[in-house]
Design a protein around this motif. Structure first.
Motif, PDB file in Angstrom:
ATOM      1  N   UNK A 126     -17.083  25.260  17.435  1.00  0.00           N
ATOM      2  CA  UNK A 126     -17.543  25.660  16.112  1.00  0.00           C
ATOM      3  C   UNK A 126     -16.398  25.551  15.123  1.00  0.00           C
ATOM      4  N   UNK A 127     -16.507  26.309  14.052  1.00  0.00           N
ATOM      5  CA  UNK A 127     -15.526  26.212  12.983  1.00  0.00           C
ATOM      6  C   UNK A 127     -14.538  27.364  13.051  1.00  0.00           C
ATOM      7  N   UNK A 136     -16.542  30.647  12.693  1.00  0.00           N
ATOM      8  CA  UNK A 136     -17.807  30.544  11.956  1.00  0.00           C
ATOM      9  C   UNK A 136     -18.720  29.497  12.582  1.00  0.00           C
ATOM     10  N   UNK A 137     -20.016  29.728  12.427  1.00  0.00           N
ATOM     11  CA  UNK A 137     -20.980  28.733  12.909  1.00  0.00           C
ATOM     12  C   UNK A 137     -21.341  27.815  11.742  1.00  0.00           C
ATOM     13  N   UNK A 138     -21.981  26.715  12.090  1.00  0.00           N
ATOM     14  CA  UNK A 138     -22.442  25.767  11.072  1.00  0.00           C
ATOM     15  C   UNK A 138     -23.206  26.449   9.953  1.00  0.00           C
ATOM     16  N   UNK A 142     -20.331  28.056   3.846  1.00  0.00           N
ATOM     17  CA  UNK A 142     -20.909  27.900   2.509  1.00  0.00           C
ATOM     18  C   UNK A 142     -20.296  26.629   1.904  1.00  0.00           C
ATOM     19  N   UNK A 143     -21.130  25.648   1.662  1.00  0.00           N
ATOM     20  CA  UNK A 143     -20.674  24.321   1.215  1.00  0.00           C
ATOM     21  C   UNK A 143     -19.551  23.787   2.088  1.00  0.00           C
ATOM     22  N   UNK A 154     -11.699  24.347  10.102  1.00  0.00           N
ATOM     23  CA  UNK A 154     -11.556  23.161  10.967  1.00  0.00           C
ATOM     24  C   UNK A 154     -12.415  23.331  12.200  1.00  0.00           C
ATOM     25  N   UNK A 155     -12.818  22.192  12.730  1.00  0.00           N
ATOM     26  CA  UNK A 155     -13.680  22.204  13.912  1.00  0.00           C
ATOM     27  C   UNK A 155     -12.789  22.452  15.124  1.00  0.00           C
TER      28      UNK A 155
END
Ligand code: MSP
Length: 521
Positions: A126-127, A136-138, A142-143, A154-155
């Protein structure tokens, strides 16, 4: 002597990739105000602050400067410690997450959660927001940016250990419901409750793509041998580790508190509330430790209407600011205008207007005119009068009906508003009584004495209530009045209630001095 009630207050521990700024000073001064207040209340206070020194962000920051992370953190941690000292912050302990005393408690508690079956090995994909050190998830982005700070994410894809947050959220919700002031302010509590009700995903407690952290307790199952403890779990545990639960279990229990008598108050900014109000309590439930008494989230400051940021170069540097305008003016402004749970704007025009109104014109003027009158008409001697004055009732009532609870729920601006209104009332009292006219009539000598005594006594009492907020000024007022009630309370000679009783002023000769506050242009 009756044993004192214990009280534990914490600030967030600050990331050392930045030096102290308005945001970190805000939380620190706010905690200092409450620590001072509770000491006045006769409590055995333990006030903790410190630095958060592990993680990817710090490793990167050190590398950019060509320093080892340890060398880098040693330096910045010292900057934090000395800044707070210079600002008169009365912390009792300063914890650094690179200290052994911290690391051993972190390992101990992570092992405990593992032995409870609450930590399992998995893969994270994820992020990740490095500045916030958060996952964070997809759908949360936010934008394409971090929903918390708006910066790039970053992924990442790595083997991580996970903590079973979901196992404890039901219990946490019950606790929040049963304890209405556990999370404050109310609006923030509602956000936390909504977040939990949506369903909280298990959270990573280790990272594998870098190594600046506390090594994760080894586990035969792990494929990667490079697990370090996720910086947020490392950091949150500071609140426990600083009390040395393994070496001094009694001290730990005294300050941390128990389930039925929790003692801990966590103060932090709204951006990090989730970590404190969701993950941290769930982790405490897992390892069998009592929950804190209160978690209070402050709002954020903008500067002249803009987001404070290094790139805009608009940060307020607290040492430079206080060197120019004074510690007390800065402290007062932080809490006078905006409720602490709301965002505020740090704006130099408002700052100057507020300082001039409250400090120069109201308090400062009250001190200077009353001292001049006492010096001129009573040879500088303050002596109890034969009769009461009208203002006595006002001040007495205000002191006895003071909303002590407002301090522990951080309604500082309400408290300040009422104190400054009383000071304004005292200025008006002088205007109405016109002691300069009374002085012309020998038959009015008693009345003159009574008026001037009342103002001095009002100032002495106000300096006790105001001390947590503007300590330097209040100590100066007590000193000029030749009074020791503040010191007597702080050294347990008398209680706060005795000290603020009308008429406990000692006969004394005042000391004259210059203006307490300059009028700012
Ligand atoms: N290291 C973590 C906290 C770990 S606690 C177990 C952290 N550190 S920080 O240095 O980035 O931020 C610390 C505090 O400063 C947070 O409470 C944050 O809300 C506060 N502030 C940072 N900028 C701010 C403003 N502009 N205004 C008010 N407070 C702000 O997060």
């Amino acid at each position: 002597m009756k044993s004192k009630e214990s009280f534990y207050i914490t600030t967030p521990i600050y990331y050392v990739n930045d030096i102290p700024h308005l945001g970190t000073a805000y939380c620190t001064v706010a905690a200092d105000v409450l620590a001072r207040f509770e000491r006045l209340m006769g409590k055995d206070v333990h006030f903790l602050t410190g630095t958060d020194e592990h993680g990817e962000k710090i490793q990167e920051a050190a590398a950019k400067l060509g320093k080892s992370p340890q060398e880098f953190t040693d330096q910045v941690a010292e900057t934090f410690r000395s800044t707070w000292k210079k600002m008169g912050i009365t912390f009792d302990d300063f914890i650094r997450t690179t200290e052994e005393r911290h690391k051993k408690v972190v390992i101990h508690l992570i092992k405990k959660a593992m032995s409870q079956g609450d930590i399992y090995l998995g893969n994270y994909e994820g992020w990740y927001c490095v500045p916030d050190e958060s996952f964070w998830t997809d759908s949360q982005l936010v934008n394409g940016k971090c929903p918390n700070c708006g910066r790039d994410v970053k992924k990442i894809k790595e083997e991580n250990y996970f903590f079973k947050v979901s196992k404890f959220t039901g219990q946490l919700l019950n606790h929040i419901e049963a304890n209405p002031t556990f999370i404050l302010p109310e609006s923030k509590k509602n956000e936390v409750v909504a977040f939990i009700k949506e369903g909280v995903r298990d959270v990573s407690v280790s990272r594998t793509s870098f190594n600046w952290g506390i090594p994760f307790p080894s586990d035969a199952e792990a494929k990667s041998s490079h697990h370090v403890i996720y910086v947020w779990f490392d950091a949150l545990i500071n609140y426990v580790s600083a009390l040395s639960p393994l070496d001094k279990p009694e001290t730990f229990k005294k300050y941390w508190g128990t389930e039925s008598a929790p003692r801990t108050i966590h103060l932090l900014g709204k951006d990090i509330l989730r970590f404190h109000a969701v993950y941290w309590p769930c982790f405490l439930l897992s390892v069998g430790l009592p929950l804190p008494k209160r978690i209070f989230a402050t709002g954020w400051w903008t500067i002249e209407g803009q987001k404070m940021s290094k790139s805009l170069g608009n940060t307020v540097e607290p040492l430079a600011f206080t060197a120019q305008y004074g510690q007390d003016a800065f402290r007062l402004f932080l809490f006078r205008e905006f409720p602490m749970g709301q965002d505020g704007d740090f704006n130099i025009k408002n700052f100057k207007e507020r300082s001039n109104a409250d400090l120069a014109n109201n308090l400062g003027n009250l001190v200077s005119r009353s001292f001049n009158l006492i010096q001129k008409n009573l040879e500088g001697i303050i002596q109890a009068p034969l009769s009461n004055s009208e203002i006595q009732t006002t001040i007495d009532t205000a002191a006895t009906q003071f909303n002590f609870n407002a301090m522990e729920t951080f309604s500082y601006n309400e408290v300040l508003k009422s104190i400054f209104a009383i000071l304004l009332g005292m200025n008006k009292y002088i205007d109405t009584k016109a002691p300069w006219t009374l002085a012309k009539d020998p038959a009015k000598k008693e009345e003159l004495k009574s008026v001037l005594y009342s103002v001095a006594e009002g100032l002495r009492i106000a300096s006790l209530f105001l001390w947590p907020f503007i300590p330097y000024t209040c100590e100066e007022i007590q000193n000029r009045l030749g009074q020791s009630s503040l010191q007597d309370v702080l050294t347990d000679k008398i209680s706060f209630q005795e000290a603020v009783k009308w008429g406990s002023m000692k006969e004394a000769t005042i000391k004259m001095g210059g203006p307490l506050f300059p009028r700012l242009q």
